[in-house]
Design a protein around this motif. Structure first.
Motif, short mmCIF file in Angstrom:
data_model
loop_
_atom_site.label_atom_id
_atom_site.label_comp_id
_atom_site.label_asym_id
_atom_site.label_seq_id
_atom_site.Cartn_x
_atom_site.Cartn_y
_atom_site.Cartn_z
N ALA A 156 -13.57 19.02 -5.24
CA ALA A 156 -12.28 19.71 -5.12
C ALA A 156 -11.14 18.79 -5.55
O ALA A 156 -10.22 19.22 -6.24
CB ALA A 156 -12.07 20.19 -3.68
N VAL B 153 -8.50 19.41 -8.71
CA VAL B 153 -7.04 19.40 -8.57
C VAL B 153 -6.41 18.37 -9.50
O VAL B 153 -5.39 18.63 -10.14
CB VAL B 153 -6.64 19.14 -7.09
CG1 VAL B 153 -5.15 18.88 -6.96
CG2 VAL B 153 -7.04 20.32 -6.22
N THR C 111 -10.78 30.36 -0.74
CA THR C 111 -10.43 30.39 0.69
C THR C 111 -10.82 31.70 1.33
O THR C 111 -11.37 31.72 2.44
CB THR C 111 -8.92 30.14 0.86
OG1 THR C 111 -8.58 28.91 0.24
CG2 THR C 111 -8.52 30.12 2.32
N VAL D 271 -4.62 27.81 -10.59
CA VAL D 271 -4.96 27.12 -9.34
C VAL D 271 -4.66 28.00 -8.13
O VAL D 271 -5.42 28.00 -7.15
CB VAL D 271 -4.27 25.74 -9.24
CG1 VAL D 271 -2.82 25.86 -8.87
CG2 VAL D 271 -5.00 24.86 -8.24
N THR E 194 -7.83 28.96 -5.73
CA THR E 194 -7.87 28.52 -4.33
C THR E 194 -7.80 29.70 -3.37
O THR E 194 -8.44 29.69 -2.31
CB THR E 194 -6.73 27.55 -4.02
OG1 THR E 194 -5.48 28.15 -4.38
CG2 THR E 194 -6.92 26.24 -4.76
#
Length: 195
Positions: free
Chosen positions: A48, A52, A80, A72, A76
């Motif tokens: 991860a 990023v 999530t 992004v 994400t």
């Protein structure tokens, strides 16, 4: 000594046996366990972090455009959203296993209050009532221990930190700290009585 039923007999005699799970449930259970185990690993964190960093480094290439930011954000959000369900399934399974172990210990202990078996199935009001009964019983045991000549601590009397400890029970509301302190004191009194 109280006889403890064998686990196979206990399982056969339970009134609420859950239905057998199907292949999809078993697959989801194993998948959730593996994913949550992997997600908590250093490799997952490193992956991860690398993603990023790559995203951040690619910012100048894409001119920090809205699409670059959206990638992004969307990624994400989706990860999530899906992880919530996987982690919750794993937590539910762990919680059920823990409660089964605690129930088995309660059933195996002589003198244990069997009201606590399946206590996790009670609603909030019944749990609070059960906690109040437990706290009252612990206080009664602590008082009877003090009357018999002990205060729960061996040879220290009522000096030092014990004498200056502020009470955390105020009026009708009992705090968790006071409840735990009373229960610990009752356990010490019971332990001293057995010794």
């Amino acid at each position: 000594m109280q006889e403890k039923p064998e686990p196979t007999t206990l399982a056969k005699n339970t009134a609420r046996t859950p239905p057998r799970s199907n292949a999809v449930t078993k697959f989801f259970d194993h998948f959730a366990a593996h994913v949550t185990h992997w997600a908590g690993s250093p490799i997952a964190f490193g992956t991860a972090l690398c993603a990023v960093v790559l995203w951040a480094v690619s910012g100048p290439v894409f001119g920090y455009s809205e699409t670059w930011q959206l990638v992004v954000n969307t990624g994400t959000t989706i990860i999530t959203f899906l992880m919530v369900f996987l982690i919750q399934q794993n937590q539910n399974k762990d919680s059920r296993a823990l409660h089964l172990k605690l129930d088995e210990l309660l059933l195996a202990m002589k003198g244990a209050d069997e009201q606590f078996v399946d206590a996790e199935q009670l609603d909030e009001d019944k749990l609070l009532a059960l906690a109040a009964v437990c706290t009252a019983r612990a206080r009664a045991q602590a008082r009877s221990g003090r009357r018999k000549g002990g205060n729960g601590s061996k040879g220290h009397g009522n000096t030092g930190a014990q004498a200056h400890r502020p009470k955390s029970v105020r009026g009708p509301k009992r705090t968790v700290r006071a409840s735990l302190r009373v229960r610990r004191g009752a356990l010490r009194v019971g332990k001293a009585a057995r010794d």
